[in-house]
Enzyme design. Sequence first.
Site, short mmCIF file in Angstrom:
data_model
loop_
_atom_site.label_atom_id
_atom_site.label_comp_id
_atom_site.label_asym_id
_atom_site.label_seq_id
_atom_site.Cartn_x
_atom_site.Cartn_y
_atom_site.Cartn_z
N ASN A 102 -3.33 9.63 -7.19
CA ASN A 102 -2.12 10.46 -7.18
C ASN A 102 -0.85 9.63 -7.04
O ASN A 102 0.24 10.19 -6.87
CB ASN A 102 -2.21 11.46 -6.02
CG ASN A 102 -3.29 12.51 -6.26
OD1 ASN A 102 -3.24 13.24 -7.25
ND2 ASN A 102 -4.29 12.56 -5.40
N SER A 148 -4.95 5.28 -4.45
CA SER A 148 -4.78 6.68 -4.82
C SER A 148 -4.53 6.90 -6.30
O SER A 148 -3.63 6.30 -6.90
CB SER A 148 -3.61 7.27 -4.02
OG SER A 148 -3.38 8.59 -4.46
N ASP A 185 0.88 -1.16 0.00
CA ASP A 185 0.00 0.00 0.00
C ASP A 185 0.93 1.23 0.00
O ASP A 185 2.09 1.13 0.41
CB ASP A 185 -0.84 -0.06 1.28
CG ASP A 185 -1.65 1.19 1.49
OD1 ASP A 185 -2.40 1.56 0.59
OD2 ASP A 185 -1.51 1.80 2.58
N ASP A 234 -1.80 -0.54 5.96
CA ASP A 234 -2.04 0.16 7.23
C ASP A 234 -3.53 0.35 7.50
O ASP A 234 -3.89 0.86 8.55
CB ASP A 234 -1.36 1.54 7.23
CG ASP A 234 -2.08 2.52 6.34
OD1 ASP A 234 -2.38 2.16 5.18
OD2 ASP A 234 -2.37 3.64 6.79
N GLY A 236 -7.44 4.19 2.83
CA GLY A 236 -7.59 3.14 1.81
C GLY A 236 -8.85 3.26 0.98
O GLY A 236 -9.08 2.47 0.08
N ARG A 246 -11.42 8.34 -3.42
CA ARG A 246 -11.75 9.75 -3.17
C ARG A 246 -13.26 9.98 -3.11
O ARG A 246 -13.76 10.63 -2.20
CB ARG A 246 -11.13 10.61 -4.29
CG ARG A 246 -11.07 12.08 -3.96
CD ARG A 246 -10.44 12.84 -5.11
NE ARG A 246 -9.19 12.23 -5.53
CZ ARG A 246 -8.63 12.41 -6.73
NH1 ARG A 246 -9.20 13.20 -7.62
NH2 ARG A 246 -7.48 11.82 -7.03
N ASP A 274 -0.08 5.11 0.76
CA ASP A 274 -0.31 6.06 1.85
C ASP A 274 -0.38 5.33 3.19
O ASP A 274 -1.26 4.49 3.39
CB ASP A 274 -1.65 6.81 1.64
CG ASP A 274 -1.61 7.73 0.43
OD1 ASP A 274 -0.52 8.23 0.12
OD2 ASP A 274 -2.67 7.95 -0.18
P1 B16 Z 1 -6.59 9.97 -4.02
P2 B16 Z 1 -3.71 4.01 -0.12
C1 B16 Z 1 -5.59 5.87 -0.26
O1 B16 Z 1 -4.29 5.45 -0.51
C2 B16 Z 1 -5.66 6.73 0.99
O2 B16 Z 1 -5.38 5.95 2.14
C3 B16 Z 1 -7.06 7.29 1.11
O3 B16 Z 1 -7.16 8.10 2.27
C4 B16 Z 1 -7.37 8.09 -0.14
O4 B16 Z 1 -8.68 8.62 -0.08
C5 B16 Z 1 -7.25 7.19 -1.37
O5 B16 Z 1 -5.93 6.67 -1.41
C6 B16 Z 1 -7.53 7.91 -2.67
O6 B16 Z 1 -6.56 8.88 -2.85
O7 B16 Z 1 -7.60 11.01 -3.66
O8 B16 Z 1 -5.17 10.47 -4.02
O9 B16 Z 1 -6.94 9.25 -5.30
O10 B16 Z 1 -3.69 3.98 1.37
O11 B16 Z 1 -4.61 2.97 -0.76
O12 B16 Z 1 -2.34 4.07 -0.73
MG MG Z 2 -2.89 3.12 3.30
#
Ligand code: B16
Ligand code: MG
Length: 213
Positions: free
Chosen positions: A119, A117, A9, A171, A46, A49, A11
């Site tokens: 991003n 994400s 993962d 996490d 996780g 958005r 974030d």
């Molecule tokens: P984005 P992960 C997740 O990343 C984040 O934990 C979560 O809080 C977020 O809303 C999601 O990515 C989408 O992110 O807005 O950047 O597309 O923990 O799966 O790496």
């Molecule tokens: Mg995460």
Amino acid sequence: MKFKAIIFDLDGVICSTDEYHYWAWKKMSDGLGVPFNREINNRLRGVSRMDCLEIILEKYHGPALSDGQKAALAQQKNDMYRESLKEMSPDDLSPEVKETLDALRALGLKLAIGSSSKNTPFILGQLGLKDYFDAVSDGNNITRSKPDPQVFVMAADMLGIAPENCLVVEDAVSGAEAGHAGGMKVACLGDAASKGAGDWNMQSIRELTDIVK
Ligand code: B16
Ligand code: MG
């Protein structure tokens, strides 16, 4: 070796973007007059958005919002979030993460990202990890968010390695559930580890080098 690949993962495991997410969602919520706090933020780990926005809007009691208005709110949050991501640099990659990744690679394991994400490419670039991983499965190539296993199954597919030979590192409880639903073992950190969601619940990512042997 117990595994052939490790799917991380992003974030909360490779980097810590929690505060940036919190701050951007908080500003968006304040603008809309919706209460937002750390407890709600914890539920967003996780989660995609648009699903995060729906969780925040549980406390919204104003006039109904159209899909277009919701998309604009998510965009507003993402613009603020992206602004803060610009501050990230390779210095934000902790030595324990970098040393662990290098040690796992030296053991002959394939390394991939499995993140919700959109991003992800930007964040990996900021951290100096743009070309580091053997596969990157993220919010841009999935249609279902964790706890659905899609993001991890696609990562395993990209690597050409069967799910049972992959270890997921997470996490978020939703992410640990996604790994298990995909037929993978899961090693947890942070919130998911404190809730005992993993097959291994770690204090430090460095423990992976023993877990895989
Ligand atoms: P984005 P992960 C997740 O990343 C984040 O934990 C979560 O809080 C977020 O809303 C999601 O990515 C989408 O992110 O807005 O950047 O597309 O923990 O799966 O790496
Ligand atoms: Mg995460």
